[in-house]
Design an enzyme around this catalytic site. Structure first.
Site, PDB file in Angstrom:
ATOM      1  N   GLU A 153      88.413  44.840 -31.414  1.00 44.45           N
ATOM      2  CA  GLU A 153      90.002  45.065 -31.879  1.00 44.45           C
ATOM      3  C   GLU A 153      91.750  45.280 -30.495  1.00 44.45           C
ATOM      4  O   GLU A 153      92.225  45.494 -30.308  1.00 44.45           O
ATOM      5  CB  GLU A 153      90.395  46.056 -32.843  1.00 44.45           C
ATOM      6  CG  GLU A 153      91.561  46.914 -32.884  1.00 44.45           C
ATOM      7  CD  GLU A 153      91.985  47.508 -35.128  1.00 44.45           C
ATOM      8  OE1 GLU A 153      90.899  46.414 -35.416  1.00 44.45           O
ATOM      9  OE2 GLU A 153      92.706  48.530 -34.553  1.00 44.45           O
ATOM     10  N   ASP A 173      87.768  46.674 -35.962  1.00 44.32           N
ATOM     11  CA  ASP A 173      87.771  48.116 -36.546  1.00 44.32           C
ATOM     12  C   ASP A 173      87.684  47.400 -38.499  1.00 44.32           C
ATOM     13  O   ASP A 173      88.349  47.198 -38.883  1.00 44.32           O
ATOM     14  CB  ASP A 173      88.680  49.001 -36.579  1.00 44.32           C
ATOM     15  CG  ASP A 173      89.143  49.656 -34.655  1.00 44.32           C
ATOM     16  OD1 ASP A 173      87.914  49.141 -34.240  1.00 44.32           O
ATOM     17  OD2 ASP A 173      89.753  50.370 -35.193  1.00 44.32           O
ATOM     18  N   TYR A 212      83.270  55.821 -35.632  1.00 43.85           N
ATOM     19  CA  TYR A 212      84.514  55.119 -36.013  1.00 43.85           C
ATOM     20  C   TYR A 212      85.100  56.469 -36.529  1.00 43.85           C
ATOM     21  O   TYR A 212      85.103  57.339 -37.776  1.00 43.85           O
ATOM     22  CB  TYR A 212      84.342  54.458 -36.817  1.00 43.85           C
ATOM     23  CG  TYR A 212      86.139  54.157 -37.085  1.00 43.85           C
ATOM     24  CD1 TYR A 212      86.478  52.846 -35.931  1.00 43.85           C
ATOM     25  CD2 TYR A 212      86.871  53.862 -38.526  1.00 43.85           C
ATOM     26  CE1 TYR A 212      87.847  52.601 -36.284  1.00 43.85           C
ATOM     27  CE2 TYR A 212      88.058  53.163 -38.507  1.00 43.85           C
ATOM     28  CZ  TYR A 212      88.626  52.834 -36.805  1.00 43.85           C
ATOM     29  OH  TYR A 212      90.116  51.740 -37.036  1.00 43.85           O
TER      30      TYR A 212
END
Ligand SMILES: [Zn+2]
Ligand SMILES: [Zn+2]
Length: 942
Positions: A7, A105, A311
Site C-alpha cells: 500500500e 492493507d 493494524y
C-alpha cells in the site's frame, strides 16, 4: 518475476526486508519511485489510492445552465490516475511479471486499493497470475503465513468500497455545489456538505443548542467534617441534592453533636481488567494522553508500517484464537518493558479479556515487536507504550478492592462516608493509565461518638451537557454508524479545516450552524444519521454479495433526487437564510468614526477590505492584503482598546496570518509613513488619531476646508499638511512600486526571500526604482542577488525607471516603445545624438523626433542640439568619403553616433564612437590618423 504490490513505499521496503530473509535488497529508483528486489522478487509501494474517481469532463463549470447541481447525481464517472509516476512504473513492472501479489492493507479501503492495482496490472498483462496476501501486522511470522497462504482478491469487498466512493462523490459534489450557489459563495469560501460530514456536524450543532437552551437549576448539598485519630474525614448528607433551600437549611440546622457511628458495611469489589483496543477505544485512551484523534491515528499507522504494532484500523475487541499471544509476549520481552512483560507472564489470567465486538478481519490492536524510545522518538514511544501496556492489561488478572461504607447520625440527620482500598492491584500493576484512587478511612466502631468540626451548606447549580471532545465525538459517530473506523477522525479534521467547528472541545461556528439549521428546515434527510446508516447496511450487503454495487448506487441516487426536489423548491429561501445568518460572522464591531458596524467585505477578484455599514455616508475603511495571501475571517479575540474582533487571513496549506485588531494594525502600520510628513508634529499626530484619521492617503485626499475643520487647525496649516501628505504618498507609491518590481523578479529560495533582500537594499539606501536604476551589479550582489539576476534586474529597472521619466516628459507610449527597443533609454541619450540619427535608429519620423528632443532638452535644461542644414551634412559626407576606408555604410553609422564631418570625427573619443557604431576602435583610430595626415599635408601645401 514475482511482483509484490504494497500500500505504501515504507511497507514495500519492510516486506522486502522480511521476505528477503537477510538476502541483499537492491533498491532501484525509477522517476523517484523506489522498488526493492531480492532474487526473483520485487516489491513496490503505492501511495494509497493511485487513481481517483471523478465526473466525466463537462461538469466543471459551476454556473453551467445545462449542468445544474442536480445533474451531478446521474453524471457518469471515470477513474483518473492521480499518481502518474507510480502508475506507469507499476505497469512497466507488471509487463515483466509472471506473478503479482497484492499486499495492501487488510480492510475495505485496502481491498479497493488492491483492486485498482489489479486493474492496472491486468490492463498491460491480461494473463498474469494475481493473488492476494492478507496480514494484520508487518512481522516475520504474519508475513510468512500470509505469503504461503495467498488467496484471491475479494471483489465484493472492493465493490463495497467503490460504492462508497461513488456515493460520497455524488452526494458531496451535488449538495456542496447546490448550497454554495444558493448562498452565493464560491472560490475558497464554498460551503461543503457531505454524506457523513453533515450528520456529524449536526450532532455538534444540536449539542450547542442544548447547551444554549439549558436553564441551570440551583441545588444544595450538605457536608460534614469530623476527625478520627487525628485524621479529618469528610462525610455527606445521605439526602444528596436538596432542591429547596429551606429544606436544606433545616437539615443543616438540625445537625447537632454528637455524631454517632450507626453502621459499618464492608465488602469487596471486582475491578475487571480492560478489554483489547479497537480503533475507537484506542483513540479515546490516546486522547487522555493528549493526542488528537488524527495525530493518534497517524502515529499508530507509522508504528504499524514499521512492524511495531498490528493494524490500527479495526472494530474487533476479541483476540482470535489464531493470534499467538505467547509469541507476542516473547517478542516484546526485548522491549524496555521487560519487567512488566515478565510480571504478566507470571501472573497471567486464564482467558484474556474480551470486548463486545468480534469481527473476522483484524485482531484488536496489539504490539507486534519491540521498540525503543531512541528508535522511534518520544511521541511514538508513548503511543507504543500505551498499546503494549493495554495488551498486558488484557492478559493480567482483575483487581480487587475492599470497600467500606460508614453511616453516621447527628441530631437525626444521616451522613455517610465511603472508602476503597486496593487489595489486589492486578492489571493496574502494568496499566497506569486508568486512575485507581484509593480512599482509606480510619477504623470506626459502631456506636462511637465523634466530634463535628464543620457543617457546610453549599449552593450549587446544575451544569449543561458538555461539548464533544474529538474522542467523544468519534465514540458517538460509532454508536450512530456514521463513517468507518478509518474515516471518522478524517471527517472531524475536515469539519475543522472548513471552519464549521472550532475549539477544544468542539463548538460550531456561525457558518457551520447556519448550514445545518437551514438544511434541517428544508431537507432534513441530508443531516439525519438514518440515511448514512442505511448506506452502511447496504455496504454490508455488497460485501456479502447479496446486493450489487449498481443497485445500491441507484437507490442512493433516488434518495438524493428526493432531497433535491425539496432543495430546489426552496433554493431562494435557503440562500437568503444562510446569507442572513452568516453576514454576522464578518462583523468586527463598531465603526470608530460613525458608530455604524464595520465588517470584512470580500469582493470579486480576490480583493477584500474592512468597510462601514453606513457607506457611502461614512467612508471609513481599512485595507487588507489580497485574498490570495489568505481569506480574511474574524476570530473570537477582541481588542480591549477598540472593542473590535481580531482578523486572521487563512490560506489552504499555509500557516494562518494573524492581523490582530484591524485598527491597531492600521495604526502601527501607518505610524512610520505618517511620521514622514514634515509638518506632522506630535500634537498633530495625536489629534488626527483622535479624529480617526489613520492614513497618509486620507489626509492627501481631503480638502483644506475639511482638514481645517476636522482637526481644528488653520487653513494654512491644513494646506501644508495636505500638500506634504501628497508628497509622502507619492514617495510611498514609488517605494511600493519598487518592492513589487523586486518581488516579481526575485525567486524565493532556501535561505533567502525577497523580504530579506528588500531589507538589505533598504540598508544600502535603495528603496525606489530610481536607486535601482542607478546602482551597479556589485551593490545588488551585496544585498544577496545573484550575478545573473543582477544584470537582468539592472537592465529592467533602467527600462522601467527611464520609461516612466520619458513618459512623464511627454513622449507618447508608441514612440517610447520604439526608442527603448532601439537602446535609447535615458533622457541624456536624446541629446547625445543628432535628431537624424535618433530618427534612423528608432524608426520614428524626423519631425516627431525633433519634437521629442525639444521636450527632453527643456526638461533637462540643456540647449537644444543645433539643427544641421542639409547642405552642411552633404559637405561633411563628402569630406568623410574622401578618407581611405570610409564607405557609404560607415558614413551612415558615424552619422548615427553624431559624427557629421572629419572635424567632429577627429575630435571624438575613439572608444565612445566604437561603442556607438560597432566599428572597431582600431579602425576609428586609423580614420583619425588618416584625417590628421590629410590635415598636416594641407598645412604643408600652404
Ligand atoms: Zn462608519
Ligand atoms: Zn485595537
Amino acid at each position: 518475476m514475482h511482483l509484490i504490490v504494497a500500500e505504501k513505499n515504507i511497507s514495500a521496503r519492510r516486506i522486502a526486508e522480511i521476505l528477503g530473509h537477510g538476502k541483499r535488497i537492491v533498491e532501484n529508483k525509477d522517476a523517484g519511485v523506489s522498488t526493492y528486489s531480492f532474487g526473483e522478487t520485487t516489491t513496490v509501494g503505492l501511495r494509497g489510492h493511485v487513481v481517483e474517481i471523478d465526473f466525466v469532463p463537462g461538469y466543471s463549470n459551476w454556473r453551467s445552465e445545462e449542468y445544474k447541481p442536480r445533474s451531478l447525481i446521474d453524471a457518469k464517472t471515470i477513474k483518473i490516475p492521480t499518481e502518474r509516476k507510480i502508475v506507469s512504473l507499476l505497469q512497466k513492472l507488471a509487463r515483466k511479471a509472471d506473478r503479482v501479489t497484492i499486499a495492501t492493507d487488510f480492510d475495505t479501503e485496502g481491498e479497493l486499493i488492491g483492486k485498482e492495482a489489479f486493474e492496472l496490472v491486468r490492463a498491460v498483462n491480461p494473463k498474469v497470475i494475481v493473488d492476494r496476501a492478507r496480514f494484520s501486522a508487518i512481522t516475520s511470522q504474519e508475513l510468512s503465513h500470509a505469503f504461503s497462504h495467498t488467496t484471491e482478491l475479494d471483489f465484493a469487498l472492493a465493490a463495497a468500497g467503490e460504492a462508497r466512493q461513488s456515493i460520497d462523490l455524488m452526494w458531496g459534489a451535488a449538495l456542496t455545489r447546490f448550497i454554495s450557489l444558493a448562498a452565493r459563495r464560491g472560490g475558497q469560501n464554498i460551503l461543503s456538505v457531505g454524506r457523513v460530514q453533515s450528520p456529524t456536524l449536526t450532532m455538534i450543532v444540536d449539542r450547542e443548542k442544548e447547551i444554549e437552551a439549558f436553564v441551570p437549576e440551583k441545588y444544595w448539598q450538605i457536608s460534614l467534617l469530623t476527625e478520627k485519630s487525628g485524621e479529618v474525614v469528610e462525610t455527606r448528607h445521605t439526602h444528596g441534592r436538596f432542591h429547596e433551600k429551606a429544606e436544606a437549611q433545616l437539615a443543616h440546622d438540625r445537625t447537632k453533636a454528637p455524631l454517632v457511628v450507626t453502621d459499618i458495611k464492608t465488602g469487596t469489589k471486582q475491578d475487571r481488567a480492560p478489554s483489547p483496543f479497537d480503533t475507537t477505544s484506542y483513540i479515546v485512551a490516546a486522547a487522555r494522553l493528549g493526542f488528537s484523534a488524527a495525530n493518534a491515528m497517524r502515529i499508530a499507522e507509522d508504528l504499524y508500517m514499521n512492524g511495531y504494532i498490528s493494524y490500527p484500523r479495526t472494530d474487533n475487541t476479541v483476540y482470535p484464537p489464531s493470534l499467538d499471544l505467547d509469541g507476542i509476549l516473547k517478542d516484546i520481552r526485548n522491549s524496555p518493558f521487560r519487567k512488566e512483560v515478565e510480571w504478566t507472564m507470571a501472573n497471567r489470567r486464564a482467558v484474556p479479556t474480551r470486548g463486545k465486538k468480534s469481527s473476522t478481519d483484524h485482531p484488536p490492536i496489539h504490539p507486534a515487536g519491540p521498540a525503543t524510545r531512541e528508535a522511534i522518538g518520544d511521541d511514538a514511544f508513548r503511543i507504543y507504550e500505551l498499546v503494549l501496556r493495554r495488551f498486558l492489561a488484557t492478559l493480567a488478572p482483575d483487581a480487587q478492592w475492599k470497600t467500606l461504607k460508614v453511616l453516621f447520625v447527628a441530631g437525626g440527620e444521616e451522613y455517610t462516608a465511603t472508602g476503597g482500598q486496593l487489595l489486589e492491584p492486578g492489571w493496574h500493576t502494568v496499566y497506569p493509565f486508568s486512575e485507581a484512587k484509593e480512599m482509606i478511612l480510619p477504623a470506626f466502631v459502631t456506636g462511637e461518638h465523634l466530634p463535628i468540626k464543620k457543617v457546610a451548606l453549599d449552593e450549587k447549580e446544575t451544569q449543561p451537557p458538555a461539548r464533544f471532545t474529538q474522542s467523544k465525538l468519534i465514540q458517538m459517530m460509532e454508536e450512530l454508524g456514521l463513517g468507518t473506523k478509518s474515516t471518522r477522525h478524517e471527517v472531524i479534521a475536515k469539519l475543522v479545516s472548513r471552519k464549521y467547528v472550532e475549539g477544544t472541545p468542539l463548538r460550531p461556528t456561525l457558518v457551520g450552524r447556519a448550514v445545518i439549521e437551514s438544511l434541517e428546515q428544508h431537507a432534513d434527510m441530508i443531516i439525519k444519521p438514518d440515511m448514512t446508516q442505511t448506506l452502511e447496511s447496504h455496504m454490508q450487503q455488497i460485501k456479502e454479495s447479496t446486493r450489487t454495487r449498481e443497485d445500491v448506487i441507484k437507490e442512493s441516487q433516488m434518495m438524493l433526487h428526493r432531497a433535491f426536489d425539496q432543495l430546489e423548491a426552496n433554493e431562494q429561501v435557503i440562500g437568503d437564510d444562510i446569507r442572513g445568518r452568516t453576514a454576522e460572522e464578518m462583523n468586527l464591531g463598531k465603526c470608530p468614526v460613525c458608530g455604524g458596524t464595520i465588517a470584512i467585505k470580500h469582493m470579486r477578484g480576490n480583493s477584500q477590505f474592512i468597510g462601514c455599514s453606513r457607506y457611502p455616508d461614512c467612508t471609513f475603511n481599512i485595507g487588507l492584503p489580497n485574498a490570495q495571501w489568505g481569506f480574511a475571517v474574524r476570530t473570537d479575540e477582541i481588542c480591549e482598546k477598540h472593542m473590535l474582533n481580531f482578523v486572521r487571513l487563512v490560506r489552504k496549506g499555509a500557516r494562518p496570518w494573524d492581523i490582530g485588531c484591524p485598527l491597531c494594525h492600521q495604526i502601527t502600520s501607518n505610524k512610520e509613513s505618517l511620521a514622514e510628513i514634515p509638518s506632522m508634529t506630535d500634537v498633530l499626530a495625536s489629534k488626527i488619531q483622535a479624529k480617526h484619521v489613520y492614513t497618509v492617503a486620507e489626509i492627501a485626499r481631503s480638502t483644506p476646508e475639511q482638514m481645517a475643520k476636522r482637526l481644528d487647525i488653520s487653513m494654512d496649516a491644513a494646506q501644508q499638511l495636505i500638500s506634504d501628505a501628497g508628497s509622502v504618498l507619492e514617495k510611498l507609491r514609488r517605494r511600493s512600486e519598487c518592492r513589487k518590481f523586486l518581488r516579481e523578479r526575485i525567486i524565493p529560495r532556501k535561505g533567502r526571500s525577497s523580504a530579506k533582500i528588500l531589507t538589505a537594499l533598504k540598508d544600502l539606501g535603495i528603496t525606489e526604482l530610481f536607486g535601482l536604476a542607478h546602482t551597479d551589479a556589485a551593490t545588488l550582489k551585496k544585498a544577496g542577488v545573484s550575478e545573473a539576476e543582477a544584470e537582468q534586474i539592472l537592465t529592467e529597472a533602467k527600462l522601467m525607471y527611464y520609461g516612466q521619466v520619458l513618459k512623464d516628459i511627454g513622449i507618447p507610449a508608441v514612440s517610447l516603445k520604439k526608442y527603448l527597443s532601439a537602446g535609447i533609454i535615458t533622457p541624456e541619450m536624446f541629446c547625445e545624438r543628432t535628431p537624424e540619427a535618433l530618427s534612423k535608429l528608432a524608426g520614428v519620423s524626423p519631425a516627431t523626433v525633433q519634437r521629442h528632443v525639444d521636450l527632453v532638452c527643456t526638461f533637462l535644461n540643456k540647449p537644444q542640439p543645433k539643427k544641421i542644414p542639409k547642405l552642411k551634412i552633404e559637405k561633411g559626407k563628402k569630406e568623410l568619403l574622401a578618407i581611405r576606408g570610409i564607405t557609404d555604410s560607415v558614413v551612415e553609422k558615424l552619422l548615427m553616433a553624431g559624427i557629421t564631418n572629419t572635424t567632429t570625427l577627429l575630435s571624438a573619443d575613439a572608444g565612445t564612437i566604437a561603442a556607438a557604431t560597432g566599428i572597431t576602435v582600431q579602425k576609428i583610430k586609423d580614420f583619425q590618423a588618416a584625417i590628421q595626415k590629410k590635415k598636416d599635408t594641407a598645412i604643408i601645401q600652404i
